[in-house]
Every structure is written in structure tokens, then in C-alpha cells.
Design a protein around this motif. Sequence first.
Motif, PDB file in Angstrom:
ATOM      1  N   THR A   1       0.822  -1.209   0.000  1.00  0.00           N
ATOM      2  CA  THR A   1       0.000   0.000   0.000  1.00  0.00           C
ATOM      3  C   THR A   1       0.856   1.259   0.000  1.00  0.00           C
ATOM      4  OG1 THR A   1      -0.168  -0.077   2.418  1.00  0.00           O
ATOM      5  CG2 THR A   1      -1.918  -1.150   1.162  1.00  0.00           C
ATOM      6  N   ALA A   2       2.082   1.152  -0.489  1.00  0.00           N
ATOM      7  CA  ALA A   2       2.999   2.299  -0.515  1.00  0.00           C
ATOM      8  C   ALA A   2       2.689   3.170  -1.724  1.00  0.00           C
ATOM      9  CB  ALA A   2       4.448   1.821  -0.549  1.00  0.00           C
ATOM     10  N   VAL A   3       1.716   4.047  -1.584  1.00  0.00           N
ATOM     11  CA  VAL A   3       1.402   4.994  -2.643  1.00  0.00           C
ATOM     12  C   VAL A   3       2.467   6.080  -2.670  1.00  0.00           C
ATOM     13  CG1 VAL A   3      -1.077   4.525  -2.530  1.00  0.00           C
ATOM     14  CG2 VAL A   3      -0.094   6.297  -1.076  1.00  0.00           C
ATOM     15  N   LEU A   4       2.369   7.012  -3.613  1.00  0.00           N
ATOM     16  CA  LEU A   4       3.418   8.014  -3.784  1.00  0.00           C
ATOM     17  C   LEU A   4       3.608   8.878  -2.543  1.00  0.00           C
ATOM     18  CD1 LEU A   4       2.752   9.140  -7.461  1.00  0.00           C
ATOM     19  CD2 LEU A   4       4.737   7.887  -6.593  1.00  0.00           C
ATOM     20  N   SER A   5       2.522   9.227  -1.877  1.00  0.00           N
ATOM     21  CA  SER A   5       2.654  10.061  -0.681  1.00  0.00           C
ATOM     22  C   SER A   5       3.437   9.337   0.411  1.00  0.00           C
ATOM     23  CB  SER A   5       1.269  10.447  -0.164  1.00  0.00           C
ATOM     24  OG  SER A   5       0.497   9.283   0.117  1.00  0.00           O
ATOM     25  N   VAL A   6       3.188   8.047   0.584  1.00  0.00           N
ATOM     26  CA  VAL A   6       3.923   7.262   1.570  1.00  0.00           C
ATOM     27  C   VAL A   6       5.379   7.108   1.143  1.00  0.00           C
ATOM     28  CG1 VAL A   6       4.086   5.017   2.696  1.00  0.00           C
ATOM     29  CG2 VAL A   6       1.849   6.060   2.325  1.00  0.00           C
ATOM     30  N   GLU A   7       5.610   6.937  -0.152  1.00  0.00           N
ATOM     31  CA  GLU A   7       6.972   6.787  -0.656  1.00  0.00           C
ATOM     32  C   GLU A   7       7.788   8.055  -0.404  1.00  0.00           C
ATOM     33  OE1 GLU A   7      10.099   4.670  -2.202  1.00  0.00           O
ATOM     34  OE2 GLU A   7       8.079   3.966  -1.720  1.00  0.00           O
ATOM     35  N   VAL A   8       7.183   9.222  -0.608  1.00  0.00           N
ATOM     36  CA  VAL A   8       7.880  10.478  -0.330  1.00  0.00           C
ATOM     37  C   VAL A   8       8.230  10.571   1.150  1.00  0.00           C
ATOM     38  CG1 VAL A   8       7.607  12.981  -0.267  1.00  0.00           C
ATOM     39  CG2 VAL A   8       6.875  11.709  -2.281  1.00  0.00           C
ATOM     40  N   TYR A   9       7.301  10.218   2.016  1.00  0.00           N
ATOM     41  CA  TYR A   9       7.562  10.276   3.460  1.00  0.00           C
ATOM     42  C   TYR A   9       8.693   9.338   3.859  1.00  0.00           C
ATOM     43  CZ  TYR A   9       6.803   9.859   8.480  1.00  0.00           C
ATOM     44  OH  TYR A   9       6.976   9.849   9.837  1.00  0.00           O
ATOM     45  N   ARG A  10       8.671   8.132   3.321  1.00  0.00           N
ATOM     46  CA  ARG A  10       9.710   7.159   3.676  1.00  0.00           C
ATOM     47  C   ARG A  10      11.089   7.621   3.224  1.00  0.00           C
ATOM     48  NH1 ARG A  10       7.235   1.114   2.373  1.00  0.00           N
ATOM     49  NH2 ARG A  10       6.104   0.856   4.337  1.00  0.00           N
ATOM     50  N   ARG A  11      11.179   8.128   1.995  1.00  0.00           N
ATOM     51  CA  ARG A  11      12.489   8.554   1.497  1.00  0.00           C
ATOM     52  C   ARG A  11      13.004   9.778   2.257  1.00  0.00           C
ATOM     53  NH1 ARG A  11      14.299   5.961  -3.290  1.00  0.00           N
ATOM     54  NH2 ARG A  11      12.949   4.127  -3.530  1.00  0.00           N
ATOM     55  N   ALA A  12      12.091  10.659   2.666  1.00  0.00           N
ATOM     56  CA  ALA A  12      12.521  11.898   3.314  1.00  0.00           C
ATOM     57  C   ALA A  12      12.809  11.719   4.800  1.00  0.00           C
ATOM     58  CB  ALA A  12      11.465  12.978   3.108  1.00  0.00           C
ATOM     59  N   PHE A  13      11.940  10.984   5.521  1.00  0.00           N
ATOM     60  CA  PHE A  13      12.026  10.959   6.981  1.00  0.00           C
ATOM     61  C   PHE A  13      12.438   9.612   7.556  1.00  0.00           C
ATOM     62  CE2 PHE A  13       8.839  14.202   5.856  1.00  0.00           C
ATOM     63  CZ  PHE A  13       9.493  15.318   6.344  1.00  0.00           C
ATOM     64  N   GLU A  14      12.583   8.599   6.709  1.00  0.00           N
ATOM     65  CA  GLU A  14      13.112   7.327   7.173  1.00  0.00           C
ATOM     66  C   GLU A  14      14.483   7.052   6.567  1.00  0.00           C
ATOM     67  OE1 GLU A  14      10.271   4.237   6.513  1.00  0.00           O
ATOM     68  OE2 GLU A  14       8.724   5.164   7.785  1.00  0.00           O
ATOM     69  N   ALA A  15      14.628   7.269   5.265  1.00  0.00           N
ATOM     70  CA  ALA A  15      15.927   7.105   4.615  1.00  0.00           C
ATOM     71  C   ALA A  15      16.736   8.394   4.597  1.00  0.00           C
ATOM     72  CB  ALA A  15      15.731   6.614   3.177  1.00  0.00           C
ATOM     73  N   TRP A  16      16.117   9.533   4.902  1.00  0.00           N
ATOM     74  CA  TRP A  16      16.766  10.841   4.928  1.00  0.00           C
ATOM     75  C   TRP A  16      17.460  11.171   3.606  1.00  0.00           C
ATOM     76  CZ3 TRP A  16      15.289  13.990   8.593  1.00  0.00           C
ATOM     77  CH2 TRP A  16      14.839  13.463   9.794  1.00  0.00           C
ATOM     78  N   ASP A  17      16.810  10.804   2.517  1.00  0.00           N
ATOM     79  CA  ASP A  17      17.306  11.140   1.185  1.00  0.00           C
ATOM     80  C   ASP A  17      16.416  12.246   0.627  1.00  0.00           C
ATOM     81  OD1 ASP A  17      18.415  11.245  -1.324  1.00  0.00           O
ATOM     82  OD2 ASP A  17      18.543   9.069  -1.566  1.00  0.00           O
ATOM     83  N   ILE A  18      16.745  13.474   0.973  1.00  0.00           N
ATOM     84  CA  ILE A  18      15.887  14.606   0.649  1.00  0.00           C
ATOM     85  C   ILE A  18      15.823  14.837  -0.860  1.00  0.00           C
ATOM     86  CG2 ILE A  18      15.460  17.049   1.070  1.00  0.00           C
ATOM     87  CD1 ILE A  18      15.187  15.231   3.511  1.00  0.00           C
TER      88      ILE A  18
END
Length: 317
Positions: free
Chosen positions: A271-288
Motif C-alpha cells: 500500500t505504498a502509494v506516492l505520498s507514503v513513498e515520499v515520506y519514507r524517502r525523506a524521513f526514514e531514509a533521509w534522502d531529501i
Amino acid sequence: MAGAAFPTTTAGAAAPVLRISPHADPRGLTAGQTRVGRLLLIPALVAFGLVILGPFLHALALSLFRDNLESPQVVFIGLANFRRILSDPAVIGSFVTTAIYVSTTTAFTMALGLAWALLMHQPFPGRGALRALSLLPWVLPSTVCAFVWAWIFNSRYGVLNAILLEMGLIDFPRAWLSTAGGAMAAIVITKVWLSIPLYMAFFLAGLQTLDKEQVEAARVDGAGNWAVLRDHVLPHLRPVVLVVAVLGMIGNLQQFDTIYALTGGGPVRATAVLSVEVYRRAFEAWDIGVASAIGVLWVATILPPAYLYLRQLLRST
């Protein structure tokens, strides 16, 4: 006098000649009204620039840099982030998941919202109270609703399993949120339940302007419910259907809080839609940088339905 070059009144006197300025507004507004209208737009334009345009331009700029925990400093890399995400199967899967979620949720919500609006349009005792209660899911916080539905789908003490076990439809409790299909169905059902009141309000407003005499004449001619719906109700609601569909797609493309609170984008990115993907990359992987690039492409997916909505809105004015 025959052949006079100016109009006359019934009394024979010459009527005043109306002179129209070549700079007049084609909508009939005076120059002063046009200026006032433009001045009234300034607060909205300022708010748009601060809340939407400014952050978007900032994200667009960040997408051109490498900014993550691995790099000690921000480095300009051009379009490398876009090339990286377009070749990333996880990001491509998020686009597919988003398309499935948006299309399924919008279709089911429109069908059920129209059905509920048709029911609420019928005269019966207590209709006003039921209309008011129908808006309850829409006014509740979406995160609260997500936790309620998470409790309903819970594998140990969920209401859904209890009802299905009591009816004999399943032999053992199911872990609905632990399977890809169950999790997708859960977020779709939750969003549909949240959005039905809003869709119902749009359709109900359109039904208020339906010509009752035309419907009654069709029934006198022997038309059944399906014929009335097909030949009279749906053609009348065509502009409303278009607006609701476009607004529904835009809203579902932006959905984040309900999905993240219910499934967190899992299981295994189901269920990783684009909004969730942006959150994960920014605040979990810290790849801004990569998160900003995905966000820019996410905005690009919203532009087509937004264009259709604005086009329909301008046509109706």
C-alpha cells in the motif's frame, strides 16, 4: 424621417446614442469593477505563493541536488535523481499502487455516493436527521477513522472477524492487514467510507435541480427506475459527475494520513502509494533529494485531473 442615421423613440425624438468603449470588459464589468476584482485576488495569490508555489519551487530545487546522510554536503547533480527513481522498481511500483488505489477508490465512492444521494432524495420520515448523520464520517478526523477501521480489521479482536465467524463465512480469524490484498482492500474501504458523504452532497445538490415533471412524465409513459436513471437522472448529473470524478482523483492522489495510520504502506510495500513513498524517502531514509524528485513527479500526476477540473469550471462560467 425615413433614412435617418440615428434611432428614434416612439415619440419621434432622437434616442441617445450609446457609445461603448473599446476597452470595455466583455463580461459587462466597468473598469473600476475590474480593478477591484483584481485587488481582491491579491490575498489569494499571496496565499497560493506562500503555501503551494513556494514549497513546490523549493522541492523542485532540492530535487536537483544530492542531499542525504551519505554525502557530507549538498551537491548539484542535475536530473540524476529523476533518472534514479525512474529506474527504481520500488518507485515504479508506487506509481502502479497509486493508480490502483485512486481508480478503485474513486469508482466505488462515486457509485455508492450516487446511490446514497438517490436514497436521500426520496421523501420519507426522518430524512433530514439521516442526511445530517450521513455527514458524520466526513467531519471526523481522518486519522481517528483510520484507527477505528484498524480495530475493525484487527486479526485478534476485530469486529469484522467476529461477524464473519458468527455467520460461518470463515473458519478462523484472518489477518486482513497482513496480506497485500487485504491491506489494499482496507485502505480503499476506509477512504470510501470517509468520502461518501462529500460525494453524496454533490450529487444531492444536482438532484435538487432535476425537473420533477419530466421524471413524472417518463413514469407515466411506463419508464422504470433504471430507465429514469439512465435517460434522465444521469444525463442531468453529467456535469456534476465530471467535477466529482476529477476532485475525487485529486483528493485520492493526495491521500496520506489514512493510509499511513492504517497500514504504514505495508505489508511489503503493498500500500505504498506516492505520498507514503515520499515520506519514507525523506524521513526514514533521509534522502531529501530523491524524496523531492518523487514529490515533483507526484505533483505531475495531479496536474492532468486539475487541468480537467479547471477546464470544466471555466466552461460553466
